[in-house]
Design an enzyme around this catalytic site. Structure first.
Site, PDB file in Angstrom:
ATOM      1  N   SER A  59      31.510  43.181  41.222  1.00 10.44           N
ATOM      2  CA  SER A  59      32.380  42.051  40.930  1.00 10.44           C
ATOM      3  C   SER A  59      33.702  42.149  41.694  1.00 10.44           C
ATOM      4  O   SER A  59      33.686  42.307  42.902  1.00 10.44           O
ATOM      5  CB  SER A  59      32.584  41.981  39.417  1.00 10.44           C
ATOM      6  OG  SER A  59      32.868  40.673  39.042  1.00 10.44           O
ATOM      7  N   HIS A  86      25.372  38.766  35.368  1.00  8.21           N
ATOM      8  CA  HIS A  86      26.445  39.461  36.096  1.00  8.21           C
ATOM      9  C   HIS A  86      26.639  40.858  35.510  1.00  8.21           C
ATOM     10  O   HIS A  86      27.188  40.994  34.407  1.00  8.21           O
ATOM     11  CB  HIS A  86      27.711  38.611  35.914  1.00  8.21           C
ATOM     12  CG  HIS A  86      28.893  39.085  36.694  1.00  8.21           C
ATOM     13  ND1 HIS A  86      28.966  38.972  38.054  1.00  8.21           N
ATOM     14  CD2 HIS A  86      30.053  39.660  36.291  1.00  8.21           C
ATOM     15  CE1 HIS A  86      30.136  39.442  38.466  1.00  8.21           C
ATOM     16  NE2 HIS A  86      30.815  39.877  37.415  1.00  8.21           N
TER      17      HIS A  86
HETATM   18  C1  GTR Z   1      35.818  36.880  37.158  1.00 12.48           C
HETATM   19  C2  GTR Z   1      36.202  36.436  38.537  1.00 12.48           C
HETATM   20  C3  GTR Z   1      35.199  36.895  39.539  1.00 12.48           C
HETATM   21  C4  GTR Z   1      34.802  38.346  39.351  1.00 12.48           C
HETATM   22  C5  GTR Z   1      34.798  38.790  37.899  1.00 12.48           C
HETATM   23  C6  GTR Z   1      34.857  40.298  37.662  1.00 12.48           C
HETATM   24  O1  GTR Z   1      36.639  36.427  36.180  1.00 12.48           O
HETATM   25  O2  GTR Z   1      36.287  35.052  38.527  1.00 12.48           O
HETATM   26  O3  GTR Z   1      35.670  36.658  40.852  1.00 12.48           O
HETATM   27  O4  GTR Z   1      35.626  39.159  40.091  1.00 12.48           O
HETATM   28  O5  GTR Z   1      35.846  38.278  37.182  1.00 12.48           O
HETATM   29  O6  GTR Z   1      35.466  41.039  38.413  1.00 12.48           O
HETATM   30  O7  GTR Z   1      34.315  40.719  36.639  1.00 12.48           O
END
Ligand code: GTR
Length: 422
Positions: A261, A402
């Protein structure tokens, strides 16, 4: 009367809530900047021309417009091994903890590196290095890991109370690290809490490396191309590599940098700048990571800059709703890894990170790998779920959300076996 009118107009002026686009048909037509054409229009036809001219140009563009640049000179870190346990994890592993003093001085900013090495294998071993979100003690329930004393975001689920980790936090993110599997495959694992480098908030820089390394120690303004938090975190990964290079049990020439992420954006930026990283892995990194910005699918440049103003440099804000003007796109970030192996992973339900945009970025990096006679993805179209593809550029989209899963690690280990050798 005046008051309520003012309220009304404030209401009317508030921008409508961001509606991410998840419809492929709504992706705007776009033209990507060509990785193999120099700024002056000349084509890049050889690996040498890429190395000596075009690579430098593209790196500069990312520094100027996206992540910002590191200070010209930063101190050499110093190291102290604070603990070594040769009988960790039931005797399977050696656990080391190392303080990395980032200003070189023991009274300055430091980060704590946690390392697991497999026992009973020939040393030096190749290693994976990555930042973690909630402290080193979350990657395994091993009671020997020092609980991070740093500030972190409160989370009942993750055992953080009043911004401090509690014993309950141990092992809370173990599923994302697969320590035993990594060790059983003959690799070391090294990790750092990213908050050691800079707390992840708009004002976090005041407690982190950006303040510690600023000339007056208390800089209040940043130039539009000064480094952002991602730049700092990536710099920290290079300082961890400085240590790994001089640890005799680790092969510093076979270190893969990995991140998930926002920390996947960070591993890509670290790998792009620091060619000592032998392999680079991006797990669900999305916007500002592996995904093409011009697609505006899921998270967009404007949205990420509004939510996380501290991640990128000031200049990046110029491209809010203005992606076409970006002098780079993220396929060129992937290309900066060439000829080194790079792996990009997406998750089917993680539409916010634009899996297709991540695949296309790897696809459009292929011409650069071809200059080095390196095989790319080996497929023309995005593969179905759970079918990893690729030679020197690896890619998969797995089922699920995710996250970093055992499946993801299995692919990274297979990829590392092929490229880092045994
Ligand atoms: C979210 C963000 C993403 C990603 C994610 C993370 O809120 O929008 O770009 O980086 O966080 O890092 O878990």
């Amino acid at each position: 009367m005046t008051l309520s009118l003012a309220c009304l107009s404030a209401e009317a002026q508030r921008p409508p809530a961001f509606q991410p686009n998840y419809d492929e048909a709504q992706v705007p037509a776009y033209t990507l900047p060509d990785p193999l054409v120099l700024a002056d229009g000349r084509p890049v036809k050889t690996a040498r021309a890429w190395r000596t001219k075009r690579r430098t140009e593209i790196l500069e563009l990312f520094q100027t417009h996206v992540y910002g640049r590191n200070p010209v000179r930063t101190p050499k870190p110093s190291f102290e091994v604070t603990s070594t346990d040769r009988l960790a994890l039931g005797g399977k592993a050696t656990r080391k903890e190392v303080s990395v003093f980032l200003t070189g001085r023991k009274d300055g900013t430091k980060m704590d590196l946690l390392i697991y090495l497999p026992n009973d294998v020939k040393k030096p071993v190749p290693a994976f290095l990555g930042l973690n979100f909630y402290g080193n003690h979350t990657i395994h329930s091993d009671p020997g890991i020092t609980l991070s004393p740093q500030w972190m975001r409160d989370s009942a689920e993750l055992g953080v109370v009043n911004n401090r980790a509690t014993e309950a936090a141990r092992g809370k993110r173990a599923s994302r690290w697969q320590v035993e599997t990594i060790l059983a495959r003959g690799y070391a694992l090294a990790t750092i809490y990213y908050g050691d480098l800079e707390p992840d908030s708009a004002e976090g820089w005041k407690q982190g490396v950006r303040a510690a390394l600023s000339p007056d120690g208390a800089k209040t303004e940043f130039a539009p191309d000064d480094w952002g938090a991602i730049g700092v975190w990536a710099w920290g990964l290079s300082r961890a590599l400085d240590y790994l290079e001089q640890d005799r049990e680790i092969d510093g020439k076979r270190v893969a940098v990995m991140g998930h992420s926002r920390l996947g954006k960070t591993s890509l930026w670290a790998g792009a700048q620091d060619e000592r990283f032998a392999m680079v892995i991006s797990n669900d990194s999305g916007c500002g990571g592996a995904a093409l910005s011009r697609r505006q699918f899921g998270e967009t440049v404007e949205r990420i800059n509004n939510s996380f103003p501290h991640w990128f440099c000031g200049n990046f804000k110029k491209y809010n709703r203005n992606e076409a003007a970006l002098p780079v796109d993220q396929h060129q970030l992937i290309a900066l890894m060439a000829p080194r192996p790079v792996y990009v992973a997406s998750a089917e339900e993680d539409r916010w990170a634009d899996p297709r945009g991540e695949f296309l970025a790897t696809k459009h990096a292929e011409p650069v790998y071809r200059l080095f006679r390196k095989g790319g993805l080996g497929v023309a179209e995005m593969p179905p779920v759970n079918q990893p593809v690729g030679d020197t550029i690896g890619y998969h989209i797995r089922t699920g959300a995710h996250d970093v899963t055992a499946y993801d690690w299995e692919q990274y280990l297979n990829f590392a076996d092929r490229h880092l050798g045994k």
